[in-house]
Design an enzyme around this catalytic site. Sequence first.
Site, PDB file in Angstrom:
ATOM      1  N   ASN A  44      74.815  93.757  72.821  1.00  0.00           N
ATOM      2  CA  ASN A  44      76.015  94.605  72.906  1.00  0.00           C
ATOM      3  C   ASN A  44      75.912  95.525  74.122  1.00  0.00           C
ATOM      4  O   ASN A  44      74.834  96.029  74.454  1.00  0.00           O
ATOM      5  CB  ASN A  44      76.227  95.406  71.609  1.00  0.00           C
ATOM      6  CG  ASN A  44      75.027  96.201  71.153  1.00  0.00           C
ATOM      7  OD1 ASN A  44      73.893  95.827  71.404  1.00  0.00           O
ATOM      8  ND2 ASN A  44      75.266  97.298  70.476  1.00  0.00           N
ATOM      9  N   GLU A  46      77.831  98.842  75.535  1.00  0.00           N
ATOM     10  CA  GLU A  46      78.809  99.896  75.218  1.00  0.00           C
ATOM     11  C   GLU A  46      79.331 100.562  76.483  1.00  0.00           C
ATOM     12  O   GLU A  46      78.865 100.294  77.590  1.00  0.00           O
ATOM     13  CB  GLU A  46      78.148 100.926  74.280  1.00  0.00           C
ATOM     14  CG  GLU A  46      77.735 100.275  72.969  1.00  0.00           C
ATOM     15  CD  GLU A  46      77.227 101.249  71.920  1.00  0.00           C
ATOM     16  OE1 GLU A  46      76.883 102.400  72.270  1.00  0.00           O
ATOM     17  OE2 GLU A  46      77.173 100.841  70.743  1.00  0.00           O
ATOM     18  N   CYS A  55      80.508  93.204  71.854  1.00  0.00           N
ATOM     19  CA  CYS A  55      79.448  92.887  70.891  1.00  0.00           C
ATOM     20  C   CYS A  55      78.519  91.815  71.453  1.00  0.00           C
ATOM     21  O   CYS A  55      78.909  91.019  72.326  1.00  0.00           O
ATOM     22  CB  CYS A  55      80.042  92.355  69.594  1.00  0.00           C
ATOM     23  SG  CYS A  55      80.989  93.539  68.645  1.00  0.00           S
ATOM     24  N   GLU A  57      77.467  89.099  70.074  1.00  0.00           N
ATOM     25  CA  GLU A  57      77.907  87.723  69.800  1.00  0.00           C
ATOM     26  C   GLU A  57      78.852  87.223  70.885  1.00  0.00           C
ATOM     27  O   GLU A  57      78.727  86.117  71.393  1.00  0.00           O
ATOM     28  CB  GLU A  57      78.658  87.656  68.455  1.00  0.00           C
ATOM     29  CG  GLU A  57      77.836  87.997  67.238  1.00  0.00           C
ATOM     30  CD  GLU A  57      77.862  89.477  66.894  1.00  0.00           C
ATOM     31  OE1 GLU A  57      77.844  90.315  67.821  1.00  0.00           O
ATOM     32  OE2 GLU A  57      77.884  89.800  65.703  1.00  0.00           O
ATOM     33  N   CYS A  88      81.151  91.110  63.334  1.00  0.00           N
ATOM     34  CA  CYS A  88      82.371  91.867  63.035  1.00  0.00           C
ATOM     35  C   CYS A  88      83.563  90.899  63.008  1.00  0.00           C
ATOM     36  O   CYS A  88      83.451  89.724  63.394  1.00  0.00           O
ATOM     37  CB  CYS A  88      82.586  92.967  64.076  1.00  0.00           C
ATOM     38  SG  CYS A  88      83.225  92.360  65.655  1.00  0.00           S
ATOM     39  N   CYS A  91      84.470  89.235  66.355  1.00  0.00           N
ATOM     40  CA  CYS A  91      83.500  88.186  66.732  1.00  0.00           C
ATOM     41  C   CYS A  91      83.663  86.948  65.857  1.00  0.00           C
ATOM     42  O   CYS A  91      83.482  85.824  66.332  1.00  0.00           O
ATOM     43  CB  CYS A  91      82.080  88.729  66.665  1.00  0.00           C
ATOM     44  SG  CYS A  91      81.736  89.883  68.015  1.00  0.00           S
TER      45      CYS A  91
HETATM   46  N1  THU Z   1      78.024  95.285  67.268  1.00  0.00           N
HETATM   47  C1  THU Z   1      77.648  94.047  67.696  1.00  0.00           C
HETATM   48  O1  THU Z   1      77.154  93.880  68.812  1.00  0.00           O
HETATM   49  N2  THU Z   1      77.847  93.001  66.866  1.00  0.00           N
HETATM   50  C2  THU Z   1      78.346  93.101  65.592  1.00  0.00           C
HETATM   51  O2  THU Z   1      78.589  92.099  64.950  1.00  0.00           O
HETATM   52  C3  THU Z   1      78.605  94.418  65.026  1.00  0.00           C
HETATM   53  C4  THU Z   1      78.655  95.534  66.001  1.00  0.00           C
HETATM   54  C5  THU Z   1      77.797  96.423  68.156  1.00  0.00           C
HETATM   55  C6  THU Z   1      79.036  97.044  68.737  1.00  0.00           C
HETATM   56  C7  THU Z   1      78.561  98.454  69.000  1.00  0.00           C
HETATM   57  O3  THU Z   1      77.917  98.498  70.270  1.00  0.00           O
HETATM   58  C8  THU Z   1      77.512  98.729  67.935  1.00  0.00           C
HETATM   59  O4  THU Z   1      77.152  97.446  67.436  1.00  0.00           O
HETATM   60  C9  THU Z   1      77.986  99.599  66.797  1.00  0.00           C
HETATM   61  O5  THU Z   1      79.181  99.154  66.278  1.00  0.00           O
END
Ligand code: THU
Length: 132
Positions: A44, A46, A55, A57, A88, A91
């Site tokens: 991920n 940000e 994310c 994925e 999520c 994704c």
């Molecule tokens: N996140 C992911 O990378 N994958 C997921 O399936 C759930 C959430 C990340 C997004 C964000 O950077 C952090 O987790 C918190 O939500």
Amino acid sequence: MDYEIKRLLQKAKQAKENSYAPYSNFNVGAAVIGKNGKIYSGSNVENSSYGLTICAERAAIFKMVNDGEREISAILIIGDTEKFLPPCGACRQVISEFSTNNTMVYMCNKHEKFKKMTVEELIPLKFSIDFL
Ligand code: THU
């Protein structure tokens, strides 16, 4: 654990090391294996404008697609969580775009144990090209 899952796990863990998550401190790694047998990983990333976050994925899947592969054989996700980490909703939709009935999703916890599900189980009523 089968060889393919071990490789995915190793790559997803490595990717998690590169996670850029200074806002949530929630580091995620993902790895997909394409029909071509290649593994693509991502973490991920940000942003100070939170909504621009991607994310793990999707980062991994977009690498695969940009390499010319369109089919995910399996995807593995790992976070530093006690519970098995599920993708999520956004994704799930993206995973479903490049999945078949046989695509497997491995959701790991920090102890490297996992729960596995089909994409159909994760997103039963997906929006797809069938509606367009
Ligand atoms: N996140 C992911 O990378 N994958 C997921 O399936 C759930 C959430 C990340 C997004 C964000 O950077 C952090 O987790 C918190 O939500």
